[in-house]
Write a protein that holds these residues in place. Structure first.
Motif, PDB file in Angstrom:
ATOM      1  N   ILE A  79      22.892  58.482 -17.845  1.00 34.59           N
ATOM      2  CA  ILE A  79      21.854  58.387 -16.814  1.00 34.59           C
ATOM      3  C   ILE A  79      22.100  57.168 -15.932  1.00 34.59           C
ATOM      4  CG2 ILE A  79      19.389  58.141 -16.374  1.00 34.59           C
ATOM      5  CD1 ILE A  79      20.266  60.895 -17.441  1.00 34.59           C
ATOM      6  N   GLU A  80      22.511  56.061 -16.538  1.00 31.92           N
ATOM      7  CA  GLU A  80      22.810  54.857 -15.761  1.00 31.92           C
ATOM      8  C   GLU A  80      23.938  55.116 -14.771  1.00 31.92           C
ATOM      9  OE1 GLU A  80      23.586  51.830 -18.625  1.00 31.92           O
ATOM     10  OE2 GLU A  80      21.459  51.334 -18.893  1.00 31.92           O
ATOM     11  N   LYS A  81      24.964  55.848 -15.191  1.00 35.87           N
ATOM     12  CA  LYS A  81      26.071  56.178 -14.290  1.00 35.87           C
ATOM     13  C   LYS A  81      25.581  57.005 -13.108  1.00 35.87           C
ATOM     14  CE  LYS A  81      29.769  56.058 -17.778  1.00 35.87           C
ATOM     15  NZ  LYS A  81      30.721  56.870 -18.563  1.00 35.87           N
ATOM     16  N   GLU A 118      24.816  48.342  -9.289  1.00 40.47           N
ATOM     17  CA  GLU A 118      25.020  48.153 -10.721  1.00 40.47           C
ATOM     18  C   GLU A 118      24.573  46.760 -11.165  1.00 40.47           C
ATOM     19  OE1 GLU A 118      28.595  48.669 -14.044  1.00 40.47           O
ATOM     20  OE2 GLU A 118      29.021  48.896 -11.894  1.00 40.47           O
ATOM     21  N   SER A 119      24.706  45.778 -10.270  1.00 43.80           N
ATOM     22  CA  SER A 119      24.336  44.398 -10.608  1.00 43.80           C
ATOM     23  C   SER A 119      22.840  44.243 -10.860  1.00 43.80           C
ATOM     24  CB  SER A 119      24.765  43.454  -9.483  1.00 43.80           C
ATOM     25  OG  SER A 119      24.142  43.812  -8.256  1.00 43.80           O
ATOM     26  N   LYS A 120      22.021  45.155 -10.315  1.00 42.74           N
ATOM     27  CA  LYS A 120      20.574  45.082 -10.482  1.00 42.74           C
ATOM     28  C   LYS A 120      20.070  45.879 -11.684  1.00 42.74           C
ATOM     29  CE  LYS A 120      19.224  44.439  -5.611  1.00 42.74           C
ATOM     30  NZ  LYS A 120      18.369  45.011  -4.527  1.00 42.74           N
ATOM     31  N   PHE A 130      16.133  46.004 -14.933  1.00 47.50           N
ATOM     32  CA  PHE A 130      15.078  46.978 -15.198  1.00 47.50           C
ATOM     33  C   PHE A 130      15.311  47.722 -16.506  1.00 47.50           C
ATOM     34  CE2 PHE A 130      15.398  46.372 -10.650  1.00 47.50           C
ATOM     35  CZ  PHE A 130      14.081  46.132 -10.305  1.00 47.50           C
ATOM     36  N   ASP A 131      16.079  47.131 -17.390  1.00 45.76           N
ATOM     37  CA  ASP A 131      16.432  47.778 -18.644  1.00 45.76           C
ATOM     38  C   ASP A 131      15.427  47.422 -19.728  1.00 45.76           C
ATOM     39  OD1 ASP A 131      17.678  49.069 -20.681  1.00 45.76           O
ATOM     40  OD2 ASP A 131      19.263  47.582 -20.939  1.00 45.76           O
ATOM     41  N   ARG A 164       8.345  46.380  -4.601  1.00 42.98           N
ATOM     42  CA  ARG A 164       9.340  47.071  -3.787  1.00 42.98           C
ATOM     43  C   ARG A 164      10.598  47.373  -4.606  1.00 42.98           C
ATOM     44  NH1 ARG A 164       9.205  50.201   0.768  1.00 42.98           N
ATOM     45  NH2 ARG A 164      11.227  50.202   1.823  1.00 42.98           N
ATOM     46  N   SER A 165      11.068  46.400  -5.357  1.00 41.19           N
ATOM     47  CA  SER A 165      12.237  46.609  -6.204  1.00 41.19           C
ATOM     48  C   SER A 165      11.933  47.618  -7.306  1.00 41.19           C
ATOM     49  CB  SER A 165      12.685  45.293  -6.826  1.00 41.19           C
ATOM     50  OG  SER A 165      13.111  44.392  -5.833  1.00 41.19           O
ATOM     51  N   ARG A 166      10.729  47.539  -7.841  1.00 46.08           N
ATOM     52  CA  ARG A 166      10.309  48.478  -8.885  1.00 46.08           C
ATOM     53  C   ARG A 166      10.327  49.900  -8.356  1.00 46.08           C
ATOM     54  NH1 ARG A 166       6.079  51.520  -9.335  1.00 46.08           N
ATOM     55  NH2 ARG A 166       5.135  52.046 -11.324  1.00 46.08           N
TER      56      ARG A 166
END
Length: 272
Positions: free
Chosen positions: A35-37, A46-48, A52-53, A65-67
């Motif tokens: 799912i991450e891919k 990818e750096s962000k 949110f993990d 906004r980022s959320r």
């Protein structure tokens, strides 16, 4: 035939069960990394991703906004994965995102702390204290993730079709139970209904992506629901101008649909 989602505690053998279910049914298996891919392939940096993990409650304060950006990518990835049908999806709130699908079976796997500690100790070659710490940290992150993104208590059993403890029952036996439930529950009629719903949800999510990523409209918690040929927009905007723009854009993108707005306008709204 079906879409199976799996939520699991750390060291509860949830991934092993999901993989076995997929093997028995001949389904595709999508773990966390898969799912991450997909999220990264859709364009999320990818750096962000690690920010949110499974974060603790309160981590996203001030980052609405980022959320929303991350959640939109996550929902698109989950919906596109589910649209392939005949799949097993592990984690990332997939059981909540797909809860309205008639051909969806949601499972939760747990185990007592002693069993999980022993598994972690064996896998990582660490002592019991370190293993217990890892479990506590994982549970806090998982609880925070589901609360922040979906306002859901992960320990609430109401949204799961099957909950099983792996403390005493081996993964293969539980996998066979999931397979039996799926075959019994998901009829051709449910599969057809589920496919129609996922198609609608994908349209709604793509509307959100267009308004957010192409037109950069400042509408927080933006969502689009579809009922037949009626699209309803939801969210919170700081100006009526953004609301009107959203409706106009969707009408142009989907001229065969009637567009309604349930977006609230809060001029003094501040994300927190």
């Amino acid at each position: 035939m079906a879409i199976i989602t799996i939520s699991r505690q750390l060291a509860s053998n949830g991934d092993e069960i999901g993989s076995k279910v997929a093997e028995i049914l001949g389904y595709k298996f999508f773990g966390k990394k898969d799912i991450e891919k997909r999220i990264i392939a859709l364009g999320f940096p990818e750096s962000k991703l690690s920010k949110f993990d499974d974060r603790k409650i309160g981590f996203l304060a001030g980052l609405t906004r980022s959320r929303d950006e991350y959640l939109n990518y996550l929902m698109t990835a989950i919906l596109e994965t589910a649209s392939e049908n005949n799949c097993v999806i592990v984690g990332r709130g997939s059981f909540i995102i797909l809860k309205d699908l008639a051909n969806h079976v949601s499972c939760r796997f747990i185990a007592d702390e002693n069993a999980r500690c022993e598994r972690i100790q064996d896998e990582l070659n660490i002592n019991q204290k370190a293993a217990s710490k890892k479990i506590a940290e994982s549970e806090a992150r998982q609880k925070g993730f589901h609360k922040e993104f979906f306002n859901f208590n992960i320990n609430d059993p109401a949204m799961f079709d099957l909950i099983a403890s792996t403390s005493k029952v081996n993964p293969e036996s539980i996998a066979r139970s999931v397979v039996a439930l799926t075959k019994e529950y998901v009829t051709p009629e449910r599969e057809e209904s589920g496919q129609r719903k996922i198609d609608e949800m994908l349209i709604g999510q793509r509307i959100v992506d267009i308004l957010t990523f192409i037109y950069n409209l400042e509408i927080n918690f933006l969502r689009a629901s579809i009922d037949g040929k009626i699209i309803t927009l939801h969210g919170i905007a700081s100006t009526q101008k953004d609301v009107d723009a959203a409706v106009t854009i969707v009408e142009a993108e989907l001229p065969n649909y009637q567009v309604k707005s349930s977006i609230s306008v809060a001029r003094d709204y501040k994300a927190y």
